[in-house]
Design a protein around this motif. Sequence first.
Motif, PDB file in Angstrom:
ATOM      1  N   GLU A 172      17.380  28.709 -22.916  1.00  0.00           N
ATOM      2  CA  GLU A 172      16.210  28.064 -22.306  1.00  0.00           C
ATOM      3  C   GLU A 172      16.533  27.592 -20.890  1.00  0.00           C
ATOM      4  O   GLU A 172      15.743  27.798 -19.961  1.00  0.00           O
TER       5      GLU A 172
ATOM      6  N   GLN B  36       8.595  25.707 -34.762  1.00  0.00           N
ATOM      7  CA  GLN B  36       8.705  26.168 -36.150  1.00  0.00           C
ATOM      8  C   GLN B  36       9.907  25.514 -36.848  1.00  0.00           C
ATOM      9  O   GLN B  36       9.842  25.245 -38.045  1.00  0.00           O
TER      10      GLN B  36
ATOM     11  N   GLU C 174       8.175  32.059 -26.366  1.00  0.00           N
ATOM     12  CA  GLU C 174       8.746  32.403 -27.674  1.00  0.00           C
ATOM     13  C   GLU C 174       9.770  31.361 -28.115  1.00  0.00           C
ATOM     14  O   GLU C 174       9.790  30.952 -29.287  1.00  0.00           O
TER      15      GLU C 174
ATOM     16  N   GLN D 120       7.959  28.223 -29.247  1.00  0.00           N
ATOM     17  CA  GLN D 120       7.353  28.433 -30.567  1.00  0.00           C
ATOM     18  C   GLN D 120       8.414  28.355 -31.670  1.00  0.00           C
ATOM     19  O   GLN D 120       8.178  27.762 -32.722  1.00  0.00           O
ATOM     20  N   ALA D 121       9.571  28.946 -31.410  1.00  0.00           N
ATOM     21  CA  ALA D 121      10.656  28.905 -32.399  1.00  0.00           C
ATOM     22  C   ALA D 121      11.158  27.486 -32.589  1.00  0.00           C
ATOM     23  O   ALA D 121      11.468  27.071 -33.712  1.00  0.00           O
TER      24      ALA D 121
ATOM     25  N   GLU E 240       7.096  34.679 -20.886  1.00  0.00           N
ATOM     26  CA  GLU E 240       6.870  35.072 -22.284  1.00  0.00           C
ATOM     27  C   GLU E 240       8.051  34.662 -23.165  1.00  0.00           C
ATOM     28  O   GLU E 240       7.859  34.140 -24.267  1.00  0.00           O
ATOM     29  N   ARG E 241       9.266  34.867 -22.685  1.00  0.00           N
ATOM     30  CA  ARG E 241      10.440  34.501 -23.490  1.00  0.00           C
ATOM     31  C   ARG E 241      10.536  32.989 -23.645  1.00  0.00           C
ATOM     32  O   ARG E 241      10.907  32.497 -24.717  1.00  0.00           O
TER      33      ARG E 241
END
Length: 174
Positions: free
Chosen positions: A129, A162, A155, A158-159, A151-152
């Motif tokens: 990151e 989660q 992602e 989002q991970a 975009e990465r």
Amino acid sequence: MHLVSLAVRRGGPISSALLGNHHGSILARCSPALTVLKPRFKTTRKTADEEIDLDAPVKFSTSRAATWKSRVTYSGRQTEVNQRPWYEPISVTVSVTIFLVYFCYLREENDVDTKFSKTLYDHISGLEEQQLKLSLEYNASTGGDTEAIKERLAELEQAKIQETLPKSNEKSVS
């Protein structure tokens, strides 16, 4: 011994035989490597009336270093004394081949090998990151493409969400 050194200093017949002025010199018979030695360098010795100034720089062009060949230092001369045996390249090739066959094919995989198969981002949390943020900042300042980086980053966020959701649900249930 004293008589021999005296004769060598005076330049008598013993000195010429010892120092190799004749083809059948004593030193040449004792060690064939000594026959290769040649006086090929200029001397830097000062005469008795000249004084060496230790504070002055040494002139390279008049020193022995100016005529020294580096290949003699690193490779040496291939004489009978220091010549490699005929079987050396064969033994080195066989040893390296056996080593590679064992470590590449025959050895079983262990836990260290599985750690090496992971990326650096798996070992250090937050590194990817941070790297993406720096790349995004650089590309934005230089006018490069930033879509794939954004975009990465999305992602990764989002991970991260989660991962935190199941932990928070488990705490509220218990």
